[in-house]
Scaffold this motif. Sequence first.
Motif, PDB file in Angstrom:
ATOM      1  N   PRO A 101      32.720  -9.736  32.291  1.00  0.00           N
ATOM      2  CA  PRO A 101      32.711 -10.966  33.080  1.00  0.00           C
ATOM      3  C   PRO A 101      33.812 -11.910  32.582  1.00  0.00           C
ATOM      4  O   PRO A 101      34.071 -11.977  31.378  1.00  0.00           O
ATOM      5  CB  PRO A 101      31.335 -11.582  32.804  1.00  0.00           C
ATOM      6  N   ALA A 102      34.439 -12.629  33.505  1.00  0.00           N
ATOM      7  CA  ALA A 102      35.508 -13.555  33.123  1.00  0.00           C
ATOM      8  C   ALA A 102      35.570 -14.698  34.132  1.00  0.00           C
ATOM      9  O   ALA A 102      34.930 -14.656  35.186  1.00  0.00           O
ATOM     10  CB  ALA A 102      36.852 -12.829  33.064  1.00  0.00           C
ATOM     11  N   GLY A 103      36.364 -15.698  33.779  1.00  0.00           N
ATOM     12  CA  GLY A 103      36.545 -16.825  34.668  1.00  0.00           C
ATOM     13  C   GLY A 103      37.911 -17.451  34.483  1.00  0.00           C
ATOM     14  O   GLY A 103      38.524 -17.315  33.423  1.00  0.00           O
ATOM     15  N   SER A 104      38.374 -18.102  35.522  1.00  0.00           N
ATOM     16  CA  SER A 104      39.652 -18.810  35.482  1.00  0.00           C
ATOM     17  C   SER A 104      39.480 -20.190  36.097  1.00  0.00           C
ATOM     18  O   SER A 104      38.694 -20.371  37.027  1.00  0.00           O
ATOM     19  CB  SER A 104      40.735 -18.056  36.265  1.00  0.00           C
ATOM     20  N   PHE A 105      40.241 -21.144  35.574  1.00  0.00           N
ATOM     21  CA  PHE A 105      40.242 -22.512  36.058  1.00  0.00           C
ATOM     22  C   PHE A 105      41.673 -22.879  36.415  1.00  0.00           C
ATOM     23  O   PHE A 105      42.604 -22.506  35.699  1.00  0.00           O
ATOM     24  CB  PHE A 105      39.686 -23.464  34.998  1.00  0.00           C
ATOM     25  N   PHE A 106      41.838 -23.608  37.499  1.00  0.00           N
ATOM     26  CA  PHE A 106      43.167 -23.907  38.012  1.00  0.00           C
ATOM     27  C   PHE A 106      43.340 -25.392  38.317  1.00  0.00           C
ATOM     28  O   PHE A 106      42.409 -26.052  38.775  1.00  0.00           O
ATOM     29  CB  PHE A 106      43.400 -23.152  39.330  1.00  0.00           C
ATOM     30  N   SER A 107      44.565 -25.871  38.101  1.00  0.00           N
ATOM     31  CA  SER A 107      45.012 -27.148  38.643  1.00  0.00           C
ATOM     32  C   SER A 107      46.083 -26.806  39.663  1.00  0.00           C
ATOM     33  O   SER A 107      46.928 -25.931  39.414  1.00  0.00           O
ATOM     34  CB  SER A 107      45.616 -28.038  37.557  1.00  0.00           C
ATOM     35  N   LEU A 108      46.053 -27.480  40.803  1.00  0.00           N
ATOM     36  CA  LEU A 108      47.010 -27.223  41.878  1.00  0.00           C
ATOM     37  C   LEU A 108      47.794 -28.482  42.184  1.00  0.00           C
ATOM     38  O   LEU A 108      47.254 -29.584  42.144  1.00  0.00           O
ATOM     39  CB  LEU A 108      46.272 -26.747  43.127  1.00  0.00           C
ATOM     40  N   LYS A 109      49.078 -28.280  42.466  1.00  0.00           N
ATOM     41  CA  LYS A 109      49.957 -29.396  42.806  1.00  0.00           C
ATOM     42  C   LYS A 109      50.953 -28.899  43.850  1.00  0.00           C
ATOM     43  O   LYS A 109      51.616 -27.876  43.645  1.00  0.00           O
ATOM     44  CB  LYS A 109      50.690 -29.889  41.558  1.00  0.00           C
ATOM     45  N   ASP A 110      51.036 -29.607  44.960  1.00  0.00           N
ATOM     46  CA  ASP A 110      51.980 -29.253  46.036  1.00  0.00           C
ATOM     47  C   ASP A 110      51.819 -27.801  46.486  1.00  0.00           C
ATOM     48  O   ASP A 110      52.803 -27.103  46.745  1.00  0.00           O
ATOM     49  CB  ASP A 110      53.424 -29.524  45.596  1.00  0.00           C
ATOM     50  N   GLY A 111      50.567 -27.324  46.534  1.00  0.00           N
ATOM     51  CA  GLY A 111      50.295 -25.972  47.014  1.00  0.00           C
ATOM     52  C   GLY A 111      50.569 -24.866  46.019  1.00  0.00           C
ATOM     53  O   GLY A 111      50.489 -23.688  46.376  1.00  0.00           O
ATOM     54  N   LYS A 112      50.888 -25.215  44.791  1.00  0.00           N
ATOM     55  CA  LYS A 112      51.181 -24.220  43.755  1.00  0.00           C
ATOM     56  C   LYS A 112      50.216 -24.393  42.583  1.00  0.00           C
ATOM     57  O   LYS A 112      49.675 -25.481  42.356  1.00  0.00           O
ATOM     58  CB  LYS A 112      52.617 -24.380  43.226  1.00  0.00           C
ATOM     59  N   ILE A 113      50.037 -23.339  41.833  1.00  0.00           N
ATOM     60  CA  ILE A 113      49.198 -23.396  40.638  1.00  0.00           C
ATOM     61  C   ILE A 113      50.014 -24.006  39.507  1.00  0.00           C
ATOM     62  O   ILE A 113      51.038 -23.457  39.103  1.00  0.00           O
ATOM     63  CB  ILE A 113      48.703 -21.995  40.253  1.00  0.00           C
ATOM     64  N   ALA A 114      49.554 -25.152  39.005  1.00  0.00           N
ATOM     65  CA  ALA A 114      50.255 -25.851  37.925  1.00  0.00           C
ATOM     66  C   ALA A 114      49.652 -25.530  36.556  1.00  0.00           C
ATOM     67  O   ALA A 114      50.310 -25.707  35.528  1.00  0.00           O
ATOM     68  CB  ALA A 114      50.211 -27.360  38.160  1.00  0.00           C
ATOM     69  N   ARG A 115      48.388 -25.076  36.554  1.00  0.00           N
ATOM     70  CA  ARG A 115      47.711 -24.719  35.299  1.00  0.00           C
ATOM     71  C   ARG A 115      46.712 -23.627  35.608  1.00  0.00           C
ATOM     72  O   ARG A 115      45.977 -23.689  36.593  1.00  0.00           O
ATOM     73  CB  ARG A 115      46.975 -25.933  34.732  1.00  0.00           C
ATOM     74  N   VAL A 116      46.701 -22.609  34.764  1.00  0.00           N
ATOM     75  CA  VAL A 116      45.686 -21.562  34.851  1.00  0.00           C
ATOM     76  C   VAL A 116      45.126 -21.327  33.451  1.00  0.00           C
ATOM     77  O   VAL A 116      45.876 -21.194  32.485  1.00  0.00           O
ATOM     78  CB  VAL A 116      46.224 -20.258  35.485  1.00  0.00           C
ATOM     79  N   VAL A 117      43.801 -21.345  33.358  1.00  0.00           N
ATOM     80  CA  VAL A 117      43.083 -21.128  32.101  1.00  0.00           C
ATOM     81  C   VAL A 117      42.156 -19.948  32.338  1.00  0.00           C
ATOM     82  O   VAL A 117      41.397 -19.939  33.309  1.00  0.00           O
ATOM     83  CB  VAL A 117      42.247 -22.365  31.715  1.00  0.00           C
ATOM     84  N   THR A 118      42.196 -18.949  31.454  1.00  0.00           N
ATOM     85  CA  THR A 118      41.349 -17.774  31.613  1.00  0.00           C
ATOM     86  C   THR A 118      40.437 -17.614  30.395  1.00  0.00           C
ATOM     87  O   THR A 118      40.903 -17.759  29.263  1.00  0.00           O
ATOM     88  CB  THR A 118      42.211 -16.511  31.798  1.00  0.00           C
ATOM     89  N   TYR A 119      39.162 -17.327  30.662  1.00  0.00           N
ATOM     90  CA  TYR A 119      38.176 -17.119  29.603  1.00  0.00           C
ATOM     91  C   TYR A 119      37.423 -15.814  29.801  1.00  0.00           C
ATOM     92  O   TYR A 119      37.086 -15.461  30.931  1.00  0.00           O
ATOM     93  CB  TYR A 119      37.141 -18.257  29.579  1.00  0.00           C
ATOM     94  N   TYR A 120      37.175 -15.127  28.699  1.00  0.00           N
ATOM     95  CA  TYR A 120      36.311 -13.948  28.662  1.00  0.00           C
ATOM     96  C   TYR A 120      35.817 -13.825  27.234  1.00  0.00           C
ATOM     97  O   TYR A 120      36.323 -14.496  26.329  1.00  0.00           O
ATOM     98  CB  TYR A 120      37.047 -12.683  29.122  1.00  0.00           C
ATOM     99  N   ASN A 121      34.843 -12.960  27.010  1.00  0.00           N
ATOM    100  CA  ASN A 121      34.255 -12.786  25.691  1.00  0.00           C
ATOM    101  C   ASN A 121      34.998 -11.667  24.960  1.00  0.00           C
ATOM    102  O   ASN A 121      34.766 -10.482  25.222  1.00  0.00           O
ATOM    103  CB  ASN A 121      32.764 -12.468  25.836  1.00  0.00           C
ATOM    104  N   LEU A 122      35.894 -12.037  24.044  1.00  0.00           N
ATOM    105  CA  LEU A 122      36.699 -11.049  23.322  1.00  0.00           C
ATOM    106  C   LEU A 122      35.819 -10.117  22.501  1.00  0.00           C
ATOM    107  O   LEU A 122      36.085  -8.909  22.433  1.00  0.00           O
ATOM    108  CB  LEU A 122      37.726 -11.746  22.429  1.00  0.00           C
TER     109      LEU A 122
END
Length: 131
Positions: A101-122
Motif C-alpha cells: 500500500p502507498a500514497g502520494s500527495f500533490f500540490s498543483l499550480k497552473d495545471g501542473k504538479i508543483a510538489r509530489v510526496v510519496t509514502y510507503y512502509n519501507l
Amino acid sequence: MNQTIRDYFDAFNAGDTDAMLACLADDVAHHVNEGKIRVGKDAFAEFCAHMTRSYKENLTDMVIFEAESGTRAAAEYIVNGTYLATDPGLPEAHGQTYRLPAGSFFSLKDGKIARVVTYYNLADWIAQVSE
C-alpha cells in the motif's frame, strides 16, 4: 477528478517518463519516501531512470482525492512490483515480487504538479523482498 493527476499515474503505469515529466512544473519538488527532496524535472527524470533499472511497478486500486480549490490532491493505491536490480543499501534483488500500500500527495499550480510526496512502509517492502 484532477486530469493532471490521472495523466501522471497513467504515464507511470505505462512506463512513460516523458509523459510523467509533461505533468510536472519545471521546479517540481519531489519528496521521496526515504530520501532527500529533489527539485526540478532533471532530478525527477534521474530518479525515474534509477527506478526503471531497479523496479518494475504497476499501480492498482487507485483512489484520487482532490481539494475543492484544485490546488491539492492525494492518491491511495497498491504498488505491485518486481525487484529487478539491487538498490544500494537494500536487500539483494533476484526478481522478488511485492504488493505494497502507498500514497502520494500533490500540490498543483497552473495545471501542473508543483510538489509530489510519496509514502510507503519501507519495513514492509524489505520484509516482502527478504522472504
